[in-house]
Design an enzyme around this catalytic site. Structure first.
Site, PDB file in Angstrom:
ATOM      1  N   HIS A  47       1.069  -1.116  -0.184  1.00  0.00           N
ATOM      2  CA  HIS A  47      -0.071  -0.214  -0.500  1.00  0.00           C
ATOM      3  C   HIS A  47       0.615   1.280   0.173  1.00  0.00           C
ATOM      4  O   HIS A  47       2.208   1.301   0.579  1.00  0.00           O
ATOM      5  CB  HIS A  47      -1.423  -0.563   1.391  1.00  0.00           C
ATOM      6  CG  HIS A  47      -2.013  -0.721   0.682  1.00  0.00           C
ATOM      7  ND1 HIS A  47      -3.480  -0.620   0.723  1.00  0.00           N
ATOM      8  CD2 HIS A  47      -2.248  -2.132   1.094  1.00  0.00           C
ATOM      9  CE1 HIS A  47      -3.992  -1.135   0.622  1.00  0.00           C
ATOM     10  NE2 HIS A  47      -3.023  -3.019   0.163  1.00  0.00           N
ATOM     11  N   ARG A  81      -8.625  -5.445   6.009  1.00  0.00           N
ATOM     12  CA  ARG A  81      -7.384  -5.370   6.121  1.00  0.00           C
ATOM     13  C   ARG A  81      -6.776  -5.976   7.928  1.00  0.00           C
ATOM     14  O   ARG A  81      -7.231  -5.399   8.410  1.00  0.00           O
ATOM     15  CB  ARG A  81      -6.549  -4.062   6.285  1.00  0.00           C
ATOM     16  CG  ARG A  81      -7.155  -3.274   4.880  1.00  0.00           C
ATOM     17  CD  ARG A  81      -6.893  -1.904   5.221  1.00  0.00           C
ATOM     18  NE  ARG A  81      -7.263  -1.224   3.895  1.00  0.00           N
ATOM     19  CZ  ARG A  81      -6.468  -0.285   3.790  1.00  0.00           C
ATOM     20  NH1 ARG A  81      -5.422   0.669   3.866  1.00  0.00           N
ATOM     21  NH2 ARG A  81      -6.775   0.305   1.722  1.00  0.00           N
TER      22      ARG A  81
END
Length: 191
Positions: free
Chosen positions: A89, A181
């Protein structure tokens, strides 16, 4: 006048001459040293993956560069069995309880989400990690598309590794519909 040559004394004189030449030639040269080649120390970066929420997921991500190739090995523990999407990310920030502080997928080339090595894909689209019944799994990837510690747009240092609850479908935009997540780690340069 007749001269008698003794073949033994001629051989003896020749051997002495050769011995002197060899000894003197050895003295004239500087001693040679063998070249010692040491392999370049590989450049490494890593991330310690910590649990988000109460998932219990932990692990490591290790990036090792040898020449122009970088190998990534991710290992996780404490995850539910099955496939879990794993991505790099854009931010190395795991401070939010849900991992949202890591931002979206790292995509310095501004292309659609996809499957690594097939058509278009984010440079952060690592794929799915297969977790066994014991809660552990690993995935590896080798590429020349990343850099370590250069500060360029394709440098992995300072980004985040996210482990998701569900598998990446490699189609849904912008993130493969990989779900919540459940693990996060910050990629740092290894000293």
């Amino acid at each position: 006048m007749k001269t008698n040559f003794n073949p033994i004394s001629i051989k003896f004189t020749f051997l002495i001459f050769i011995s002197i030449v060899v000894i003197l030639s050895g003295c004239e040269r500087a001693p040679q040293q063998a070249a010692v080649l040491t392999p370049a120390t590989p450049i490494q970066a890593n991330a310690v993956i910590g649990s988000l929420g109460d998932s219990g997921v932990t692990g490591t991500a290790v990036f090792t560069q040898n020449d122009d190739m970088i190998t990534l090995i991710i290992e996780v523990m404490g995850a539910s069995p099955g496939l879990h999407g794993v991505h790099i990310h854009e931010k190395g920030d795991c401070s939010a309880p849900d991992g949202s502080s890591a931002g979206g997928h790292w995509n310095p080339t501004n292309v659609d989400h996809g499957k690594w090595g097939v058509g278009e894909f984010h440079l952060g689209d690592i794929g799915n990690i297969n977790v066994g019944e014991d809660g552990s799994g690993s995935i590896s990837l080798t590429t020349d598309l990343w850099e370590i510690g250069t500060g360029s747009d394709v440098d992995v240092v300072g980004k985040g590794i996210i482990v998701h609850a569900d598998p990446d479908d490699f189609i849904s935009q912008p993130s493969g519909n990989a779900g919540a997540r459940i693990g996060c780690g910050v990629i740092v340069l290894t000293e």
